[in-house]
Design a protein around this motif. Structure first.
Motif, PDB file in Angstrom:
ATOM      1  N   PHE A 214       0.857  -1.187   0.000  1.00  0.00           N
ATOM      2  CA  PHE A 214       0.000   0.000   0.000  1.00  0.00           C
ATOM      3  C   PHE A 214       0.893   1.237   0.000  1.00  0.00           C
ATOM      4  O   PHE A 214       1.705   1.430   0.898  1.00  0.00           O
ATOM      5  CB  PHE A 214      -0.869  -0.037   1.252  1.00  0.00           C
ATOM      6  N   ALA A 215       0.762   2.091  -1.012  1.00  0.00           N
ATOM      7  CA  ALA A 215       1.558   3.322  -1.093  1.00  0.00           C
ATOM      8  C   ALA A 215       0.787   4.336  -1.920  1.00  0.00           C
ATOM      9  O   ALA A 215       0.898   4.373  -3.148  1.00  0.00           O
ATOM     10  CB  ALA A 215       2.936   3.061  -1.701  1.00  0.00           C
ATOM     11  N   VAL A 216      -0.024   5.153  -1.257  1.00  0.00           N
ATOM     12  CA  VAL A 216      -0.869   6.118  -1.947  1.00  0.00           C
ATOM     13  C   VAL A 216      -0.789   7.472  -1.251  1.00  0.00           C
ATOM     14  O   VAL A 216      -0.455   7.568  -0.064  1.00  0.00           O
ATOM     15  CB  VAL A 216      -2.348   5.662  -2.022  1.00  0.00           C
ATOM     16  N   GLY A 217      -1.102   8.501  -2.010  1.00  0.00           N
ATOM     17  CA  GLY A 217      -1.196   9.848  -1.471  1.00  0.00           C
ATOM     18  C   GLY A 217      -2.476  10.504  -1.938  1.00  0.00           C
ATOM     19  O   GLY A 217      -2.894  10.304  -3.080  1.00  0.00           O
ATOM     20  N   VAL A 218      -3.097  11.279  -1.060  1.00  0.00           N
ATOM     21  CA  VAL A 218      -4.298  12.038  -1.414  1.00  0.00           C
ATOM     22  C   VAL A 218      -4.109  13.488  -1.001  1.00  0.00           C
ATOM     23  O   VAL A 218      -3.505  13.774   0.036  1.00  0.00           O
ATOM     24  CB  VAL A 218      -5.577  11.455  -0.773  1.00  0.00           C
ATOM     25  N   GLN A 219      -4.634  14.392  -1.816  1.00  0.00           N
ATOM     26  CA  GLN A 219      -4.515  15.812  -1.521  1.00  0.00           C
ATOM     27  C   GLN A 219      -5.591  16.270  -0.541  1.00  0.00           C
ATOM     28  O   GLN A 219      -5.442  17.290   0.126  1.00  0.00           O
ATOM     29  CB  GLN A 219      -4.592  16.615  -2.820  1.00  0.00           C
ATOM     30  N   TRP A 220      -6.654  15.499  -0.425  1.00  0.00           N
ATOM     31  CA  TRP A 220      -7.737  15.890   0.485  1.00  0.00           C
ATOM     32  C   TRP A 220      -7.460  15.382   1.906  1.00  0.00           C
ATOM     33  O   TRP A 220      -6.388  14.873   2.204  1.00  0.00           O
ATOM     34  CB  TRP A 220      -9.089  15.432  -0.043  1.00  0.00           C
TER      35      TRP A 220
END
Length: 264
Positions: A214-220
């Motif tokens: 798991f390796a994700v980024g979100v701006q919110w």
């Protein structure tokens, strides 16, 4: 099995003349109550942190939002007046922590400033004051005194079909989020895949293409409403599942068993 432990890099804050290593409550609370993980706040130092020693002791990394911005020198730009405030100790802690977590397959969730750090850590660039660009919305936090109103879920983003984010949320297409920022990804790092965008084209979510985990980024800001908003909760639950699976694999290895045994 005890709760897994995640690392949360600190911000440097000065309060009444004293320097603090601090992290916003919403992130560590969402980690505990929704992801089911305990948080260790990693002190932010410009030098001296031993990143692998930190990662040897945790099962995941959560990179939070902040009132500060990544210093432009870290992505080949000169700092302009108004680009700050900056936190060089946070930069020096988060960026290597992100890179090594990805290299080692340790679950990573990067939020707001975190997605910007993720992009810079992997070779991308950022754009400042995006609301001044033609056709771009004003994504800044509303100037209201009530935090719940400031962080209200009000903006649509489009989640790409077949993306990691769609898989974690259990849906693709339009969702409503609380995206509050004046910087955004400009050039996407080569190792990142765009997973969601705002209607004005602003990148709102990415994943690491070659990640082992798991390796994700979100701006919110899914941490703010993680206990009540379904997409926010789903993202933190998916992160928690990945962290627990990693912790379990580490336990099996310590016992001399295969990290990921063949299914029966």
């Amino acid at each position: 099995m005890p709760k897994p432990i995640i690392a949360v890099p600190a911000d440097i804050r000065e309060i009444e003349g004293a320097v603090w290593h601090a992290s916003p409550n919403q992130y560590v609370q969402a980690a505990l109550k929704v992801a089911g993980a305990m948080s260790f706040i990693v002190p932010a130092f410009e030098d001296g942190n031993e990143i692998d020693a930190i990662l040897d002791r945790v099962d995941g990394v959560l990179v939070s939002g902040s009132a500060t911005n990544v210093h432009p020198s870290l992505y080949g730009k000169e700092a302009a007046e108004g680009d700050g405030p900056f936190d060089p100790a946070r930069d020096a802690t988060s960026l290597p922590l992100i890179r090594r977590a990805i290299d080692r397959g340790i679950p990573l969730l990067a939020i707001c400033r975190g997605i910007q750090e993720l992009n810079v850590a992997l070779g991308g660039t950022l754009a400042s004051e995006i609301q001044e660009q033609p056709g771009i919305w004003d994504h800044r936090k509303p100037n209201v005194p009530e935090r719940d109103k400031a962080y209200a879920i009000r903006q649509p983003v489009i989640v790409q079909e077949g993306s990691c984010i769609a898989n974690y949320l259990g849906l693709a297409g339009e969702i409503q989020v609380n995206s509050l920022h004046r910087q955004a990804i400009a050039e996407t790092a080569p190792r990142l895949k765009v997973e969601a965008t705002a209607e004005d084209g602003t990148i709102e979510a990415v994943s690491v293409i070659d990640a082992k985990n798991f390796a994700v980024g979100v701006q919110w800001h899914p941490e703010y409403w993680a206990e009540t908003d379904a997409p926010s909760r789903a993202l933190f639950e998916a992160f928690g599942d990945a962290v627990r699976a990693f912790a379990a694999s580490r336990t099996r290895v310590s016992r001399g068993e295969p990290a990921f045994p063949e299914p029966a």
